[in-house]
Enzyme design. Structure first.
Site, PDB file in Angstrom:
ATOM      1  N   ASP A  83      12.347   0.419 -19.450  1.00 20.41           N
ATOM      2  CA  ASP A  83      12.153   1.414 -18.041  1.00 20.41           C
ATOM      3  C   ASP A  83      13.440   1.720 -17.414  1.00 20.41           C
ATOM      4  OD1 ASP A  83       9.960   2.369 -16.039  1.00 20.41           O
ATOM      5  OD2 ASP A  83      11.246   0.888 -14.653  1.00 20.41           O
ATOM      6  N   GLU A 116      14.757  26.305 -13.383  1.00 20.77           N
ATOM      7  CA  GLU A 116      14.101  26.779 -14.469  1.00 20.77           C
ATOM      8  C   GLU A 116      13.845  25.425 -15.334  1.00 20.77           C
ATOM      9  OE1 GLU A 116      14.951  29.911 -17.114  1.00 20.77           O
ATOM     10  OE2 GLU A 116      16.233  30.956 -15.542  1.00 20.77           O
ATOM     11  N   GLN A 174       2.035   2.965  -5.591  1.00 21.13           N
ATOM     12  CA  GLN A 174       1.363   2.284  -6.594  1.00 21.13           C
ATOM     13  C   GLN A 174      -0.135   1.721  -5.561  1.00 21.13           C
ATOM     14  OE1 GLN A 174       0.984   2.315  -9.983  1.00 21.13           O
ATOM     15  NE2 GLN A 174       2.809   3.727  -9.797  1.00 21.13           N
ATOM     16  N   HIS A 205       5.745  -3.853 -12.891  1.00 18.30           N
ATOM     17  CA  HIS A 205       6.897  -3.504 -13.631  1.00 18.30           C
ATOM     18  C   HIS A 205       7.452  -5.006 -13.786  1.00 18.30           C
ATOM     19  CE1 HIS A 205      10.865  -2.219 -14.524  1.00 18.30           C
ATOM     20  NE2 HIS A 205      11.449  -2.510 -13.308  1.00 18.30           N
ATOM     21  N   TYR A 249       0.996  -1.412   0.016  1.00 16.06           N
ATOM     22  CA  TYR A 249       0.100  -0.002   0.041  1.00 16.06           C
ATOM     23  C   TYR A 249       0.972   1.248   0.110  1.00 16.06           C
ATOM     24  CZ  TYR A 249      -4.565   2.423   0.654  1.00 16.06           C
ATOM     25  OH  TYR A 249      -5.609   3.214   0.339  1.00 16.06           O
ATOM     26  N   GLY A 293       2.114   6.910  -8.233  1.00  7.54           N
ATOM     27  CA  GLY A 293       0.966   6.403  -7.827  1.00  7.54           C
ATOM     28  C   GLY A 293       0.009   7.717  -7.460  1.00  7.54           C
ATOM     29  N   SER A 331      12.929  32.372 -26.060  1.00  4.51           N
ATOM     30  CA  SER A 331      13.300  33.352 -26.866  1.00  4.51           C
ATOM     31  C   SER A 331      14.037  32.591 -28.199  1.00  4.51           C
ATOM     32  CB  SER A 331      14.330  34.268 -26.106  1.00  4.51           C
ATOM     33  OG  SER A 331      15.427  33.675 -26.056  1.00  4.51           O
ATOM     34  N   SER A 369       1.519   0.900   6.960  1.00  3.80           N
ATOM     35  CA  SER A 369       0.307   1.366   6.129  1.00  3.80           C
ATOM     36  C   SER A 369      -0.912   0.618   6.230  1.00  3.80           C
ATOM     37  CB  SER A 369       0.712   0.761   4.605  1.00  3.80           C
ATOM     38  OG  SER A 369       1.974   1.098   4.249  1.00  3.80           O
ATOM     39  N   SER A 380       2.914  -3.514   9.506  1.00  2.00           N
ATOM     40  CA  SER A 380       2.999  -2.582   8.267  1.00  2.00           C
ATOM     41  C   SER A 380       2.526  -1.221   8.886  1.00  2.00           C
ATOM     42  CB  SER A 380       2.399  -3.031   7.051  1.00  2.00           C
ATOM     43  OG  SER A 380       2.430  -1.913   6.191  1.00  2.00           O
TER      44      SER A 380
END
Ligand code: NAD
Ligand code: MG
Length: 330
Positions: A191, A231, A28, A108, A25, A134, A252, A53, A51
């Site tokens: 990737d 920038e 993603q 992945h 969790y 995510g 420019s 999460s 966990s």
């Protein structure tokens, strides 16, 4: 040209009566679980008992089980644990929950492509990989859009793997923007190459090299920071919106003349040659072996090089300047 799928090409019904176990969790995991649930699908989240999460997932309204129980319960098991921890989680907690006809899914291809995880032949194995972090996958879905996804099949045991993967991608919001078909090999290799050469490795070193050149020539570090780092976002936003052509239209003519006459002297044939060498290391598995080994060595090189870069002057200057720009999130 690639096959691209949109909402109207995909039937969500194939997932009716199927339970999706989202393992992990994090970045993603929270996005997949939230989007799939909001698309009306049956989701359970799998996490370790300790966990941090767990509480967050429960507060977000999800049913949370221990990883092994979630893998038992899920017809589709999406592994969203960090790539370097997936093999251990699979071996110890997930493989026991696999049965003939279930599907194992990834965002992945690393562990499948480099044979770290070798699933039994009687399960479907597919990938739905959003091309974005995510938090964006979740936010854009909530706004009614979607983040484009890549889709790939590694095993089609049921004969329905592609339809299931497409329905998953639709639940995630991916088919609102477009889902492109690829292979585990292509996704994994491109990737890794992208993050090493352009996005993370190439870009951060380009920024540091430009900054160092100005500072070593006696210019103020604050000015060098604005020119070579700050920038960058404005330029990348223009490229994101309308391509390199649109970026050139917006800057420019002086900037454009410098760009078209000097850019190739920086990214020259030698640099392109090194890109080819790096791609070859990705393709041969040399990079994957090095990274797997590095994790077994308690990440000594990873930690030392990260620390060294964090001590670079650009980080100190940047921290001071960003502190005054209150609109930039911490
Ligand atoms: P993350 O580090 O943000 O989250 C990982 C989660 O896994 C955490 O919640 C952690 O607690 C949990 N976890 C660890 N071990 C576990 C176990 N044994 N059982 C259950 N949960 C466990 O990871 P992430 O960035 O979301 O990456 C997940 C996958 O998504 C990876 O394959 C990654 O390559 C892929 N991916 C990530 C992104 C991105 O932008 N972050 C984009 C596309 C694909
Ligand atoms: Mg990537």
């Amino acid at each position: 040209m690639a096959n691209i799928y949109y909402d109207e090409d995909v039937d969500l019904d194939i997932l009716t009566g199927k339970k999706i176990a989202v393992i992990g969790y994090g970045s993603q995991g929270h996005a997949h679980a939230g989007n799939l649930k909001d698309s009306g699908l049956d989701v359970v989240v799998g996490l370790r008992p300790d966990s941090a999460s767990r509480e967050i997932a429960e507060k977000d309204g999800h049913q949370v089980l221990d990883t092994a129980q979630a893998a038992q319960a899920g017809d589709i098991i999406m592994i969203l644990v960090p790539d370097e921890k997936q093999k251990k989680a699979y071996d110890e907690e997930i493989v026991g929950g696999l049965e003939a006809g279930k599907a194992l899914a990834f965002a992945h291809g690393f562990n499948i492509h480099f044979d770290q995880i070798v699933p039994p032949a009687d399960v479907d194995v597919f990938m739905v990989a959003p091309k974005g972090p995510g938090h964006l996958v979740r936010r854009v879905y909530n706004e009614g859009g979607g983040v484009p996804c890549l889709l790939a099949l590694h095993q089609d045991a049921t004969g329905k793997a592609k339809d299931i993967a497409l329905a998953y991608a639709r639940g995630l919001g991916g088919t609102r923007a477009g889902v492109i078909e690829t292979t585990f090999k292509e996704e994994t290799e491109t990737d890794l190459f992208g993050e090493q050469v352009v996005l993370c490795g190439g870009l951060s070193e380009l920024v540091r090299a430009g900054f160092d050149t100005l500072v070593e020539a006696g210019y103020q570090p604050e000015i060098a920071y604005f020119e070579c780092m700050h920038e960058l976002k404005l330029i990348v936003d223009l490229m994101y919106e309308g391509g390199i052509k649109y970026m050139r239209f917006s800057v420019s003519d002086t900037a454009q003349f410098g760009d078209i006459t000097r850019g190739r002297r920086v990214i020259n044939e030698k640099v392109r040659g090194e890109m080819k060498n790096i791609l070859a290391e990705v393709q041969s598995g040399k990079f994957a072996r090095e990274w797997i080994q590095e994790n077994e060595n308690r990440r000594e090189v990873f930690d030392a090089l990260t620390k060294k870069d964090e001590e670079h002057l650009i980080e100190q200057v940047g921290e001071k300047l960003r502190g005054m720009m209150r609109w930039i999130k911490k």
